[in-house]
Design a protein around this motif. Sequence first.
Motif, short mmCIF file in Angstrom:
data_model
loop_
_atom_site.label_atom_id
_atom_site.label_comp_id
_atom_site.label_asym_id
_atom_site.label_seq_id
_atom_site.Cartn_x
_atom_site.Cartn_y
_atom_site.Cartn_z
N ILE A 1 -18.26 -27.82 34.67
CA ILE A 1 -16.71 -28.13 34.77
C ILE A 1 -15.69 -28.60 33.17
O ILE A 1 -16.37 -28.80 32.14
N SER A 2 -14.51 -27.99 33.34
CA SER A 2 -14.22 -27.85 32.00
C SER A 2 -13.47 -29.85 32.10
O SER A 2 -12.78 -30.20 32.71
N LEU A 3 -13.91 -29.76 30.86
CA LEU A 3 -12.96 -31.08 30.68
C LEU A 3 -12.31 -31.12 29.24
O LEU A 3 -12.55 -31.02 28.08
N THR A 4 -11.04 -31.78 29.83
CA THR A 4 -10.18 -31.24 28.42
C THR A 4 -9.26 -33.06 28.16
O THR A 4 -9.40 -33.96 29.10
N HIS A 5 -8.70 -33.11 26.99
CA HIS A 5 -7.88 -34.14 26.77
C HIS A 5 -6.74 -33.98 26.28
O HIS A 5 -6.08 -33.10 25.21
N THR A 6 -5.13 -34.94 26.22
CA THR A 6 -4.01 -34.77 25.51
C THR A 6 -4.02 -35.85 25.53
O THR A 6 -3.70 -36.62 26.13
N ILE A 7 -3.32 -36.12 24.40
CA ILE A 7 -2.70 -37.35 23.48
C ILE A 7 -1.35 -37.33 23.06
O ILE A 7 -1.21 -36.84 22.06
#
Length: 422
Positions: free
Chosen positions: A295-301
Amino acid sequence: MIVEKLLLHVLIVLVPVLIYSLMIENRKIGKSPYFLGFLYGASASLSMYFAYYDASLYWDLRYVPVVLAFFYGGPISGIITITALMITRTSMGGETLFLAYITAVLSCAVPYLMYNYFWKSPPKKRISLSIIIGSWPAFVQLIILLIYLYFNKGFVELNQKLLLYITVFGMIQIITVVLTAILNEAVIERNLMKDEIRRSEKQHTLGELAASIAHEVRNPLTVVKGFLQLMEGEDERHKNYYPLILSELGRAENIISDYLNFAKPEFKKIESFSLPLLVMELSILLNPYALKEGISLTHTIESDAVITTDRNQLKQALINILKNAVEATPKEGRVSIKLIEDGEHVKMIIRDTGKGMTKEQLSRVGSLFFSTKEKGTGLGTMVSARIIESMGGRVDYTSKLGKGTKVSVTIPLKMMFDEQPV
């Protein structure tokens, strides 16, 4: 004279709300859109039946129940109401019957299309929308009347009396919509408050029970674990079993800690820290677990918020939510974290492309012993929500079956704790 006649209509329009709020709001039939449609339909039909005739026109508040039925009863209730209204109008006949049909269709279109937006709005805005949309049918009637007059000169004379009637009619209609909307919102708020009180009482009872059991069970577990650790190096015959036994005891201790956290979250170390750094830390921490599951785990801040609370407790709550998102997502799926500011709050929006949940499952999220996982207890989700709520925040779930789930964690920038730090 028109004021006195229209006051009767105000009462007719208020009757369905009063019946619902005073007599049957707690009964199953009171929540049925069909029954609400019947109430509002009767109100609209009676309003038309007792219409006041003057200045060559009929004056009544027939369309106010229609708008209220669509907004507070739903599309089914609204359709039943407008159907009852048109049956009544058809039975009355007249040469302008075709204009009544046109007015009915145009009057229903806007509240029907605005229904979803209406329920996404806060209560105060819903009242404002009720006033605006409630005035829409009167505006439609006026435009159609003027068009009719243009092609049929002499049908109605636009004099000072008629203009006064139109003004009075508009004011009374707005006042009626305001009263009914406020009453409806009061009923909704009261029901929500009752549900919240019931939920709080259940949580308090479960919390007290969980704390009592957890304390009683933890003591013998600690003793057993201590003796096993002492024996681990002495008994060579069973040395392969000791790590497994200690691991299971550790798991039991973690479950007990969760129960204690649910009963009474303890904020032991209050500190100020950067929320973006915590989000990046969570992403780094859970990324190997996500990659292992494909699974691809990404974050945006999009925020640089600094908050003051127990960092470890908040971190644990967010780990539970993120792990649930990863475990609900199939291979080659995606889980994303987005951090944004929203006025005096900061939001962490966690989305997954998992299997999603039905409406019934969604309504039970956060309930003890409910989980969509085969071996889940639902305790982690409940503890996470309890921790966030104790910080003055909230956790909201939205989900579509087969498309995934969105979890919105809202935390105030200025913390207000339910429990004092220990």
